[in-house]
Design an enzyme around this catalytic site. Sequence first.
Site, PDB file in Angstrom:
ATOM      1  N   HIS A  38       0.815  -1.220   0.000  1.00 61.19           N
ATOM      2  CA  HIS A  38       0.000   0.000   0.000  1.00 61.19           C
ATOM      3  C   HIS A  38       0.851   1.273   0.000  1.00 61.19           C
ATOM      4  CE1 HIS A  38      -3.813  -2.055   0.361  1.00 61.19           C
ATOM      5  NE2 HIS A  38      -3.387  -2.736   1.402  1.00 61.19           N
ATOM      6  N   ASP A  73      -9.956  -5.127   6.021  1.00 60.33           N
ATOM      7  CA  ASP A  73     -10.329  -6.029   4.929  1.00 60.33           C
ATOM      8  C   ASP A  73     -11.208  -7.173   5.432  1.00 60.33           C
ATOM      9  OD1 ASP A  73      -9.161  -4.764   2.732  1.00 60.33           O
ATOM     10  OD2 ASP A  73      -7.199  -5.626   3.156  1.00 60.33           O
ATOM     11  N   GLU A  95      -7.238 -11.839   6.302  1.00 60.79           N
ATOM     12  CA  GLU A  95      -8.011 -10.609   6.100  1.00 60.79           C
ATOM     13  C   GLU A  95      -9.211 -10.830   5.195  1.00 60.79           C
ATOM     14  OE1 GLU A  95      -5.266  -7.662   4.691  1.00 60.79           O
ATOM     15  OE2 GLU A  95      -4.154  -9.098   3.476  1.00 60.79           O
ATOM     16  N   ARG A 106       6.199  -6.372   3.558  1.00 60.53           N
ATOM     17  CA  ARG A 106       4.873  -6.893   3.222  1.00 60.53           C
ATOM     18  C   ARG A 106       4.747  -6.785   1.708  1.00 60.53           C
ATOM     19  NH1 ARG A 106      -1.025  -4.927   5.318  1.00 60.53           N
ATOM     20  NH2 ARG A 106      -0.397  -2.923   4.410  1.00 60.53           N
TER      21      ARG A 106
END
Length: 273
Positions: free
Chosen positions: A48, A177, A151, A73
Amino acid sequence: MMVKKNLVLERLRKNQPALGGWIMGNSPVSAEIMALSGFSWVCIDAEHSQVSKETALDMFRAIELHGAEPFVRVSSNNEVEIKKYLDMGARGIIVPMIKSLKDVLNALSHIKFPPEGNRSYALPRCTGYGEFSKEYFIEANQEIFIAIMIEHIDALKDLDDIFACKAINAVFVGPYDLSGSMGIPGQFDNIDFRKVMKTIQSKAQQYGVTMGLHEVHPTSEKILELLKKGIRFIACGMDTIFLMEKSKEFASLNASNICNKTEKPAYNNHSAK
């Protein structure tokens, strides 16, 4: 030369906390500061954020310089994506959106060398550009930290099989999420969401999987409370949030009427000599 032991794995084996920093901004300086502060690990969010792989490499160097473990990540459970970060020296991989045992096995196949996986051999930075490749090929499977993210509600039907995988070192829950996949985005106090969270936590405890958590707005009190609950793998805030919160703290004084409530300064009308 040799491959050093993973600090995070060593701490968790001793039931010690492994607190880490989280990087969203595109700055090796932020990564270096996080590592310099004393965190055990610093994670670059490649899912992200706008961080490029070239910048991530500089971040890894900065993180390692101060003794922390460079984690990432990844943006997806993809062989090429994961391989690139491992080759440049990532010591921990956090894999998002794990919904099934098949997803876990795919991730493990991308992370592990044969016979445990299908990671391809090469002589990149992680091997010292070939200087200690033999040792790395032997020890990497045991020294790369692996965390998965639960998630999506679909993962619950496979939780037993997912958590039974001994190669998983920790599990993160992505609350936004997860709640979104249940049709209740952001409703963390919803009774159904709380039941799901309780199920995930109890299953993790049953199978001996370390429960991880990202406390986006941390305080010392919050982190100590998590540690009391047995949560040992904790991401504390993120660089962008820290910058925003501290900036707002002082910028708010600019918008207040504080000067109207204090004694006016005595100005010297004489020019400086």
